[in-house]
Scaffold this motif. Structure first.
Motif, PDB file in Angstrom:
ATOM      1  N   THR A  32     -22.884 -32.198   7.673  1.00 55.47           N
ATOM      2  CA  THR A  32     -22.370 -31.275   6.658  1.00 55.47           C
ATOM      3  C   THR A  32     -21.100 -30.532   7.059  1.00 55.47           C
ATOM      4  O   THR A  32     -20.425 -29.987   6.190  1.00 55.47           O
ATOM      5  N   GLY A  33     -20.787 -30.464   8.314  1.00 59.71           N
ATOM      6  CA  GLY A  33     -19.615 -29.728   8.782  1.00 59.71           C
ATOM      7  C   GLY A  33     -19.908 -29.143  10.147  1.00 59.71           C
ATOM      8  O   GLY A  33     -20.872 -28.386  10.301  1.00 59.71           O
ATOM      9  N   LEU A  34     -19.104 -29.497  11.112  1.00 60.49           N
ATOM     10  CA  LEU A  34     -19.373 -29.109  12.497  1.00 60.49           C
ATOM     11  C   LEU A  34     -19.201 -27.609  12.691  1.00 60.49           C
ATOM     12  O   LEU A  34     -18.207 -27.030  12.266  1.00 60.49           O
ATOM     13  N   PRO A  35     -20.177 -26.964  13.335  1.00 60.15           N
ATOM     14  CA  PRO A  35     -20.137 -25.510  13.499  1.00 60.15           C
ATOM     15  C   PRO A  35     -19.160 -25.077  14.587  1.00 60.15           C
ATOM     16  O   PRO A  35     -18.859 -25.828  15.517  1.00 60.15           O
ATOM     17  N   SER A  36     -18.691 -23.859  14.479  1.00 61.23           N
ATOM     18  CA  SER A  36     -17.819 -23.308  15.514  1.00 61.23           C
ATOM     19  C   SER A  36     -18.667 -22.948  16.733  1.00 61.23           C
ATOM     20  O   SER A  36     -19.890 -22.851  16.659  1.00 61.23           O
ATOM     21  N   GLY A  37     -17.996 -22.758  17.859  1.00 57.15           N
ATOM     22  CA  GLY A  37     -18.678 -22.389  19.082  1.00 57.15           C
ATOM     23  C   GLY A  37     -19.143 -23.568  19.911  1.00 57.15           C
ATOM     24  O   GLY A  37     -19.837 -23.382  20.915  1.00 57.15           O
ATOM     25  N   TYR A  38     -18.787 -24.764  19.503  1.00 60.68           N
ATOM     26  CA  TYR A  38     -19.177 -25.988  20.202  1.00 60.68           C
ATOM     27  C   TYR A  38     -17.944 -26.869  20.405  1.00 60.68           C
ATOM     28  O   TYR A  38     -16.959 -26.742  19.685  1.00 60.68           O
ATOM     29  N   HIS A  39     -18.057 -27.792  21.339  1.00 56.65           N
ATOM     30  CA  HIS A  39     -17.067 -28.857  21.453  1.00 56.65           C
ATOM     31  C   HIS A  39     -17.421 -29.895  20.393  1.00 56.65           C
ATOM     32  O   HIS A  39     -18.602 -30.199  20.191  1.00 56.65           O
ATOM     33  N   HIS A  40     -16.409 -30.441  19.731  1.00 56.19           N
ATOM     34  CA  HIS A  40     -16.637 -31.424  18.676  1.00 56.19           C
ATOM     35  C   HIS A  40     -16.153 -32.791  19.135  1.00 56.19           C
ATOM     36  O   HIS A  40     -15.158 -32.905  19.856  1.00 56.19           O
ATOM     37  N   LEU A  41     -16.851 -33.818  18.688  1.00 55.49           N
ATOM     38  CA  LEU A  41     -16.495 -35.199  18.994  1.00 55.49           C
ATOM     39  C   LEU A  41     -16.663 -36.024  17.738  1.00 55.49           C
ATOM     40  O   LEU A  41     -17.668 -35.883  17.021  1.00 55.49           O
ATOM     41  N   HIS A  42     -15.690 -36.868  17.458  1.00 54.65           N
ATOM     42  CA  HIS A  42     -15.831 -37.867  16.401  1.00 54.65           C
ATOM     43  C   HIS A  42     -15.104 -39.119  16.863  1.00 54.65           C
ATOM     44  O   HIS A  42     -13.948 -39.065  17.271  1.00 54.65           O
ATOM     45  N   HIS A  43     -15.822 -40.230  16.824  1.00 55.44           N
ATOM     46  CA  HIS A  43     -15.229 -41.518  17.173  1.00 55.44           C
ATOM     47  C   HIS A  43     -15.838 -42.553  16.251  1.00 55.44           C
ATOM     48  O   HIS A  43     -17.057 -42.576  16.050  1.00 55.44           O
ATOM     49  N   ASP A  44     -15.008 -43.387  15.663  1.00 54.73           N
ATOM     50  CA  ASP A  44     -15.573 -44.504  14.912  1.00 54.73           C
ATOM     51  C   ASP A  44     -14.714 -45.740  15.097  1.00 54.73           C
ATOM     52  O   ASP A  44     -13.576 -45.665  15.554  1.00 54.73           O
ATOM     53  N   GLY A  45     -15.332 -46.854  14.779  1.00 55.17           N
ATOM     54  CA  GLY A  45     -14.632 -48.121  14.919  1.00 55.17           C
ATOM     55  C   GLY A  45     -15.300 -49.188  14.079  1.00 55.17           C
ATOM     56  O   GLY A  45     -16.500 -49.104  13.775  1.00 55.17           O
ATOM     57  N   ALA A  46     -14.507 -50.183  13.695  1.00 55.01           N
ATOM     58  CA  ALA A  46     -15.024 -51.304  12.914  1.00 55.01           C
ATOM     59  C   ALA A  46     -15.973 -52.133  13.772  1.00 55.01           C
ATOM     60  O   ALA A  46     -15.714 -52.380  14.947  1.00 55.01           O
ATOM     61  N   VAL A  47     -17.083 -52.540  13.153  1.00 53.20           N
ATOM     62  CA  VAL A  47     -18.084 -53.343  13.854  1.00 53.20           C
ATOM     63  C   VAL A  47     -18.407 -54.627  13.093  1.00 53.20           C
ATOM     64  O   VAL A  47     -19.300 -55.372  13.499  1.00 53.20           O
ATOM     65  N   GLY A  48     -17.696 -54.886  12.001  1.00 54.55           N
ATOM     66  CA  GLY A  48     -17.932 -56.113  11.248  1.00 54.55           C
ATOM     67  C   GLY A  48     -17.487 -55.979   9.812  1.00 54.55           C
ATOM     68  O   GLY A  48     -16.738 -55.062   9.454  1.00 54.55           O
ATOM     69  N   HIS A  49     -17.989 -56.909   8.986  1.00 53.47           N
ATOM     70  CA  HIS A  49     -17.569 -56.951   7.591  1.00 53.47           C
ATOM     71  C   HIS A  49     -18.720 -57.467   6.725  1.00 53.47           C
ATOM     72  O   HIS A  49     -19.408 -58.417   7.087  1.00 53.47           O
TER      73      HIS A  49
END
Length: 190
Positions: A32-49
């Motif tokens: 829903t939305g990353l909270p403040s006070g933390y380290h944030h991480l987002h990583h994505d990548g294609a894995v197929g079709h």
């Protein structure tokens, strides 16, 4: 790569983890939305079709393949996982192993998005949450997205500081590569 499965979590350990409180407040915030006070991480990548690949990858994510194929060992109450599943995710060899207890706090099962979110339990080196979601984009691309918020939850991670965040980024890349490595039509074994 041969099929890997989680091992059953010992009943006493499962009871302890089920009784434990999560180590953070913002349950579900990776969706829903990353909270403040933390380290944030987002990583994505294609894995197929395509739809078939999406369904294969979604089933793999719910069967702990992100973790198992990334070199972790998983002892869990459920495989495939469901909301409320508790597990110990273990990285590293023997006495150097790092045990990370978690609880599945959300399972996502939508036509074009599937996966789960787990939160940290006492004894985990971090406090926070991590989501593993497979997406089927409008153009047919299948992606795995890893989203997390965390802060140090142990002396080791407080002292390690930025090293822990680097390790999280490395693991996020390994997670995507793990799902990408699924051979179409081969996993799960029948």
């Amino acid at each position: 790569m041969t099929e890997q499965r989680s091992t059953p979590l010992a009943p006493d350990r499962a009871a302890d983890l089920r009784a434990a409180d999560l180590t953070y407040r913002d349950v579900g915030a990776t969706l829903t939305g990353l909270p403040s006070g933390y380290h944030h991480l987002h990583h994505d990548g294609a894995v197929g079709h395509g739809r078939e690949r999406f369904e294969q990858c979604a089933a793999a994510v719910l069967a702990w393949q992100v973790q198992l194929r990334s070199g972790a060992r998983v002892a869990a109450t459920d495989d495939p996982l469901v909301e409320g599943t508790v597990a110990d995710v273990v990285l590293g060899p023997g006495p150097l192993a790092l045990r990370a207890p978690v609880r599945v706090v959300r399972v996502v099962d939508e036509p074009n998005r599937a996966g789960f979110v787990y939160g940290t339990l006492p004894g985990h080196p971090e406090d926070g949450e991590e989501a593993f979601l497979v997406h089927l984009d409008d153009d047919g691309t299948v992606r795995l997205a890893v989203t997390a918020f965390s802060r140090p939850g142990s002396l080791l991670t407080r002292v390690g500081g930025p090293i822990g965040r680097v390790a999280q980024r490395i693991m996020a890349r390994r997670y995507v590569a793990a799902i990408r490595s699924l051979r179409p039509g081969v996993w799960p074994a029948t």
